[in-house]
Design a protein around this motif. Structure first.
Motif, PDB file in Angstrom:
ATOM      1  N   VAL A 102     -12.777  70.367  42.087  1.00 44.04           N
ATOM      2  CA  VAL A 102     -13.946  70.880  42.816  1.00 44.04           C
ATOM      3  C   VAL A 102     -14.174  70.078  44.096  1.00 44.04           C
ATOM      4  N   ALA A 103     -14.104  68.754  43.980  1.00 42.29           N
ATOM      5  CA  ALA A 103     -14.301  67.895  45.154  1.00 42.29           C
ATOM      6  C   ALA A 103     -13.204  68.119  46.188  1.00 42.29           C
ATOM      7  N   ALA A 104     -11.968  68.293  45.711  1.00 42.64           N
ATOM      8  CA  ALA A 104     -10.853  68.520  46.627  1.00 42.64           C
ATOM      9  C   ALA A 104     -11.022  69.840  47.376  1.00 42.64           C
ATOM     10  N   LYS A 105     -11.423  70.886  46.663  1.00 39.39           N
ATOM     11  CA  LYS A 105     -11.621  72.185  47.298  1.00 39.39           C
ATOM     12  C   LYS A 105     -12.749  72.142  48.319  1.00 39.39           C
ATOM     13  N   LYS A 106     -13.822  71.438  47.981  1.00 34.86           N
ATOM     14  CA  LYS A 106     -14.957  71.338  48.898  1.00 34.86           C
ATOM     15  C   LYS A 106     -14.538  70.631  50.197  1.00 34.86           C
ATOM     16  N   ALA A 107     -13.819  69.516  50.063  1.00 32.29           N
ATOM     17  CA  ALA A 107     -13.361  68.781  51.242  1.00 32.29           C
ATOM     18  C   ALA A 107     -12.351  69.599  52.039  1.00 32.29           C
ATOM     19  N   PHE A 108     -11.481  70.321  51.333  1.00 28.29           N
ATOM     20  CA  PHE A 108     -10.469  71.139  52.012  1.00 28.29           C
ATOM     21  C   PHE A 108     -11.122  72.243  52.835  1.00 28.29           C
ATOM     22  N   ASN A 109     -12.103  72.920  52.261  1.00 30.95           N
ATOM     23  CA  ASN A 109     -12.786  74.003  52.983  1.00 30.95           C
ATOM     24  C   ASN A 109     -13.494  73.478  54.233  1.00 30.95           C
ATOM     25  N   ALA A 110     -14.125  72.313  54.107  1.00 28.54           N
ATOM     26  CA  ALA A 110     -14.789  71.707  55.267  1.00 28.54           C
ATOM     27  C   ALA A 110     -13.753  71.314  56.322  1.00 28.54           C
ATOM     28  N   ALA A 111     -12.608  70.824  55.865  1.00 27.89           N
ATOM     29  CA  ALA A 111     -11.538  70.433  56.791  1.00 27.89           C
ATOM     30  C   ALA A 111     -11.002  71.637  57.555  1.00 27.89           C
ATOM     31  N   MET A 112     -10.862  72.774  56.881  1.00 24.45           N
ATOM     32  CA  MET A 112     -10.364  73.970  57.549  1.00 24.45           C
ATOM     33  C   MET A 112     -11.335  74.443  58.637  1.00 24.45           C
ATOM     34  N   LYS A 113     -12.625  74.312  58.379  1.00 26.30           N
ATOM     35  CA  LYS A 113     -13.611  74.673  59.402  1.00 26.30           C
ATOM     36  C   LYS A 113     -13.458  73.785  60.633  1.00 26.30           C
ATOM     37  N   ALA A 114     -13.287  72.488  60.406  1.00 31.40           N
ATOM     38  CA  ALA A 114     -13.105  71.555  61.518  1.00 31.40           C
ATOM     39  C   ALA A 114     -11.792  71.849  62.257  1.00 31.40           C
ATOM     40  N   LEU A 115     -10.748  72.176  61.494  1.00 33.10           N
ATOM     41  CA  LEU A 115      -9.454  72.482  62.110  1.00 33.10           C
ATOM     42  C   LEU A 115      -9.545  73.724  62.992  1.00 33.10           C
ATOM     43  N   ASN A 116     -10.223  74.735  62.524  1.00 36.18           N
ATOM     44  CA  ASN A 116     -10.373  75.956  63.324  1.00 36.18           C
ATOM     45  C   ASN A 116     -11.175  75.704  64.596  1.00 36.18           C
ATOM     46  N   ILE A 140      -0.669  70.782  48.230  1.00 37.39           N
ATOM     47  CA  ILE A 140       0.340  70.991  49.262  1.00 37.39           C
ATOM     48  C   ILE A 140      -0.260  71.540  50.549  1.00 37.39           C
ATOM     49  N   ASP A 141      -1.230  72.450  50.440  1.00 33.45           N
ATOM     50  CA  ASP A 141      -1.859  72.993  51.653  1.00 33.45           C
ATOM     51  C   ASP A 141      -2.535  71.894  52.465  1.00 33.45           C
ATOM     52  N   ALA A 142      -3.106  70.920  51.790  1.00 28.28           N
ATOM     53  CA  ALA A 142      -3.738  69.805  52.501  1.00 28.28           C
ATOM     54  C   ALA A 142      -2.684  68.952  53.193  1.00 28.28           C
ATOM     55  N   TRP A 143      -1.580  68.664  52.504  1.00 30.32           N
ATOM     56  CA  TRP A 143      -0.497  67.898  53.128  1.00 30.32           C
ATOM     57  C   TRP A 143       0.042  68.628  54.354  1.00 30.32           C
ATOM     58  N   ASP A 144       0.210  69.939  54.230  1.00 25.13           N
ATOM     59  CA  ASP A 144       0.737  70.737  55.331  1.00 25.13           C
ATOM     60  C   ASP A 144      -0.178  70.654  56.548  1.00 25.13           C
ATOM     61  N   ASN A 145      -1.477  70.762  56.311  1.00 27.10           N
ATOM     62  CA  ASN A 145      -2.427  70.704  57.416  1.00 27.10           C
ATOM     63  C   ASN A 145      -2.586  69.297  57.981  1.00 27.10           C
ATOM     64  N   VAL A 146      -2.461  68.291  57.142  1.00 25.48           N
ATOM     65  CA  VAL A 146      -2.470  66.909  57.646  1.00 25.48           C
ATOM     66  C   VAL A 146      -1.294  66.713  58.610  1.00 25.48           C
ATOM     67  N   GLY A 147      -0.133  67.266  58.236  1.00 24.52           N
ATOM     68  CA  GLY A 147       1.026  67.181  59.128  1.00 24.52           C
ATOM     69  C   GLY A 147       0.763  67.850  60.459  1.00 24.52           C
ATOM     70  N   TYR A 158       5.264  66.241  56.499  1.00 20.12           N
ATOM     71  CA  TYR A 158       6.074  67.432  56.260  1.00 20.12           C
ATOM     72  C   TYR A 158       7.218  67.152  55.286  1.00 20.12           C
ATOM     73  N   ASN A 159       7.719  65.929  55.268  1.00 22.18           N
ATOM     74  CA  ASN A 159       8.704  65.569  54.248  1.00 22.18           C
ATOM     75  C   ASN A 159       8.100  65.730  52.861  1.00 22.18           C
ATOM     76  N   HIS A 160       6.842  65.317  52.740  1.00 25.39           N
ATOM     77  CA  HIS A 160       6.126  65.425  51.468  1.00 25.39           C
ATOM     78  C   HIS A 160       5.977  66.898  51.076  1.00 25.39           C
ATOM     79  N   VAL A 161       5.650  67.735  52.047  1.00 27.50           N
ATOM     80  CA  VAL A 161       5.467  69.166  51.771  1.00 27.50           C
ATOM     81  C   VAL A 161       6.792  69.813  51.369  1.00 27.50           C
ATOM     82  N   LEU A 162       7.830  69.565  52.165  1.00 25.96           N
ATOM     83  CA  LEU A 162       9.102  70.254  51.974  1.00 25.96           C
ATOM     84  C   LEU A 162       9.865  69.758  50.753  1.00 25.96           C
ATOM     85  N   ALA A 163       9.524  68.570  50.272  1.00 23.25           N
ATOM     86  CA  ALA A 163      10.124  68.111  49.023  1.00 23.25           C
ATOM     87  C   ALA A 163       9.666  68.978  47.861  1.00 23.25           C
TER      88      ALA A 163
END
Length: 238
Positions: A61-75, A122-129, A145-150
């Motif tokens: 739940v905490a991860a999803k909440k932070a991820f959603n907030a991060a996507m808003k900032a990214l956009n 993985i979606d968080a790693w991808d966006n961090v990259g 991206y190495n982390h994602v593609l592994a």
């Protein structure tokens, strides 16, 4: 009457002491210093999960909440990046770029928070990259991206973005491998990488920037060959 009042006050005091001892022995401290006895039923009309404090949130739940907030900032960062690209003057461009950087950094913090709760997101790693790439932190982007593609080796956009980061780091052998894979499986991404490679070549023709001239020349020749093959492939498709 006075005796009854005194007796009632004494009873309240005893109950208060007992409650305090129970709370200290087995209770959980809630925000504001209020104790709740472990195992005690929640108040009427309130479910157990509604009593969960931020520090007690389930990791997912905490991860999803932070991820959603991060996507808003990214956009928002992408919006200001687009504004900077079409800014009518240097001042407005600088202002947009400043806000872009602020939102990219905010997104990075929030994606990192999401990963602290769920390290295999993985979606968080991808966006961090992607954020590291846009902040010119190229080595960090490659690691991300190495982390994602592994874990998802067929994620073609991650391959393309890692190649872009490797290109900025002058790791031409890795860029060539990525281009060949994209050429086969994602021609549109291969075309974008080709543009980036030509830009790199233009920047290194007159000033090799620490590269060996022979390596730059060899990359130039390879690019010409790939351009020819790409044009032939496009012609055959039409």
């Amino acid at each position: 009457m006075h005796r009854m009042i005194m007796k009632f006050a004494a009873i309240i005091a005893v109950v208060a002491v007992i409650d305090a001892n129970v709370a200290l022995a087995g209770g959980q401290m809630m925000p504001g210093g209020q104790g709740r006895v472990t195992g005690a039923p929640p108040p009427v009309g309130q479910h157990e999960d509604e009593l969960t404090t931020p520090s007690e949130e389930k990791p997912d739940v905490a991860a999803k909440k932070a991820f959603n907030a991060a996507m808003k900032a990214l956009n928002k960062a992408k919006e200001f990046e687009a504004i900077a690209a079409t800014a009518p003057n240097a001042d407005k461009r600088a202002n947009a770029l400043g806000k872009m950087g602020d939102y990219y950094n905010k997104a990075l913090d929030l994606f990192t928070e999401a990963l602290s709760h769920k390290g295999d997101m993985i979606d968080a790693w991808d966006n961090v990259g992607y954020v590291h790439l846009r902040l010119d932190a190229y080595a960090e982007a490659v690691d991300d991206y190495n982390h994602v593609l592994a874990r998802k080796p067929d994620l073609l956009e991650a391959i393309a973005h890692r190649a872009e980061a490797n290109l900025a780091l002058d790791r031409l052998a890795d860029v060539k491998i990525a281009y060949m894979e994209l050429f086969t499986h994602a021609p549109n991404l291969a075309d974008q990488l080709m543009l980036a490679m030509h830009k790199w070549l233009g920047e290194h023709r007159d000033d090799t920037r620490g590269m060996r001239p022979a390596d730059v020349a060899a990359f130039d020749k390879w690019l010409q060959e790939r351009d020819t093959l790409a044009q032939q492939s496009a012609s055959s498709m039409h």
